[in-house]
Design an enzyme around this catalytic site. Structure first.
Site, PDB file in Angstrom:
ATOM      1  N   SER A  21      18.092  19.974  34.123  1.00 40.26           N
ATOM      2  CA  SER A  21      17.720  19.611  32.756  1.00 40.26           C
ATOM      3  C   SER A  21      16.570  20.480  32.278  1.00 40.26           C
ATOM      4  CB  SER A  21      17.306  18.128  32.681  1.00 40.26           C
ATOM      5  OG  SER A  21      16.139  17.909  33.447  1.00 40.26           O
ATOM      6  N   GLY A  22      16.231  20.323  31.012  1.00 39.79           N
ATOM      7  CA  GLY A  22      15.038  20.950  30.446  1.00 39.79           C
ATOM      8  C   GLY A  22      14.968  22.448  30.631  1.00 39.79           C
ATOM      9  N   ASP A  42      19.455  20.697  42.017  1.00 42.74           N
ATOM     10  CA  ASP A  42      18.737  19.555  41.455  1.00 42.74           C
ATOM     11  C   ASP A  42      19.004  18.336  42.323  1.00 42.74           C
ATOM     12  OD1 ASP A  42      17.421  19.074  38.449  1.00 42.74           O
ATOM     13  OD2 ASP A  42      18.184  17.236  39.365  1.00 42.74           O
ATOM     14  N   ASP A  65      16.859  17.747  47.153  1.00 42.77           N
ATOM     15  CA  ASP A  65      15.662  16.943  46.925  1.00 42.77           C
ATOM     16  C   ASP A  65      14.467  17.780  47.365  1.00 42.77           C
ATOM     17  OD1 ASP A  65      13.596  15.150  46.796  1.00 42.77           O
ATOM     18  OD2 ASP A  65      14.563  13.597  47.995  1.00 42.77           O
ATOM     19  N   TYR A 153      -2.048  16.182  37.534  1.00 39.37           N
ATOM     20  CA  TYR A 153      -1.130  17.197  37.023  1.00 39.37           C
ATOM     21  C   TYR A 153      -1.843  18.530  36.841  1.00 39.37           C
ATOM     22  CZ  TYR A 153       2.385  19.328  33.953  1.00 39.37           C
ATOM     23  OH  TYR A 153       3.319  20.163  33.386  1.00 39.37           O
ATOM     24  N   LYS A 157      -1.191  22.163  38.757  1.00 37.63           N
ATOM     25  CA  LYS A 157      -0.796  23.365  38.022  1.00 37.63           C
ATOM     26  C   LYS A 157      -1.796  24.505  38.238  1.00 37.63           C
ATOM     27  CE  LYS A 157       3.028  21.791  36.426  1.00 37.63           C
ATOM     28  NZ  LYS A 157       4.313  22.389  36.827  1.00 37.63           N
ATOM     29  N   VAL A 186       6.419  21.449  25.447  1.00 34.09           N
ATOM     30  CA  VAL A 186       7.832  21.805  25.375  1.00 34.09           C
ATOM     31  C   VAL A 186       8.665  20.536  25.264  1.00 34.09           C
ATOM     32  CG1 VAL A 186       9.700  23.098  26.487  1.00 34.09           C
ATOM     33  CG2 VAL A 186       7.321  23.765  26.903  1.00 34.09           C
ATOM     34  N   THR A 188      11.096  18.484  26.506  1.00 24.99           N
ATOM     35  CA  THR A 188      11.836  18.248  27.739  1.00 24.99           C
ATOM     36  C   THR A 188      11.815  16.755  28.060  1.00 24.99           C
ATOM     37  OG1 THR A 188       9.961  18.388  29.270  1.00 24.99           O
ATOM     38  CG2 THR A 188      11.006  20.478  28.612  1.00 24.99           C
TER      39      THR A 188
END
Length: 257
Positions: A21-22, A42, A65, A153, A157, A186, A188
């Site tokens: 996805s995304g 995925d 996974d 997060y 990053k 974005v 998503t």
């Protein structure tokens, strides 16, 4: 150099991790459009199969996974000898530090940073042995600028940036390039909670120089560039695709300006 083929990936294998996805889905489609034989990996096999269908006849799906280190190691063997590996998968728990639990912190680090470590090692080993390859990992503007509720997060990053730089330094002598893409906001599945709040959505749009969010497909060009010969001398870099967010963050427009 044949500039007409600068971005072409004919005859090259590409694996997109988080391709269901995304950004991952659009990256897989873009790589396939440039001639790569793409594997969409995925945790959700059905989503990966849909991406493969959209990417074209040469694309295939693979269930993976990324939280399973042994599975990542198997994938690096079972998926042949990819020339390009793209990692887009990520998660986030938006809470202030004082509200965060250690379990939530570990969950974010396990996927965002732990999986990056596993992918760089497992797929990087084969590339180093073969003497070629390009790895593209997704970081974020949150590696540079933060806001309340983004602690774990943002930390992951920023950590990704240093991991890819180290990998670039270590793998470079073998002809392997490692880079990161740092998106802004974005559209998503990960940003659905923000999109559901009109005020929040608008506030984020107004932070960028372009005054809007990115569509997931607008990140695909950065992936193709870093995967291709157009970026043959680019490694250890972080490519910001943020609509100018970090260029103008915190801006103030004086009266009359």
């Amino acid at each position: 150099m044949d500039y007409a083929k600068l971005f072409r990936l004919d005859g090259r294998g590409a694996v997109v991790l988080g391709g269901g996805s995304g950004i991952g889905r659009e990256a897989a489609r873009a790589l396939a459009a440039q001639g790569a034989d793409v594997t969409c990996a995925d945790r959700d096999l059905g989503a990966a199969e849909e991406t493969a269908r959209l990417a074209g006849d040469s694309a295939k799906a693979y269930r993976l996974d990324l939280l399973d280190t042994a599975a990542v190691e198997r994938a690096a063997t079972e998926l042949g000898e990819p020339d390009v590996v793209v990692l887009t998968a990520a998660t986030n728990v938006r809470k202030r530090l004082l509200d965060y639990s250690r379990e939530e912190f570990d969950r974010v680090l396990s996927l965002n940073l732990g999986a990056t470590f596993d992918v760089l090692r497992s797929f990087g080993a084969g590339m180093v042995e073969r003497g070629r390859g390009s790895i593209v990992v997704f970081s974020s503007i949150r590696s540079i600028t933060v806001e309340p509720g983004q602690s774990a997060y943002a930390a992951t990053k920023a950590g990704i940036v240093q991991l890819i730089r180290t990998a670039a330094a270590e793998y470079g002598p073998s002809g392997v390039r490692v880079n990161a893409v740092a998106p802004g906001v974005v559209e998503t599945p990960l940003t659905e909670p923000i999109k559901a709040d009109p005020e929040w959505y608008r506030a984020y749009a107004e932070k960028s120089a372009l005054g809007r969010w990115a569509d997931a497909g607008e990140l695909a060009g950065a992936v193709v560039y870093l995967a291709s010969d157009a970026a043959s001398f680019v490694t250890g870099s972080v490519l910001l695709v943020d609509g100018g967010w970090t260029a103008v963050d915190g801006r103030y427009v004086p009266p009359g300006a």
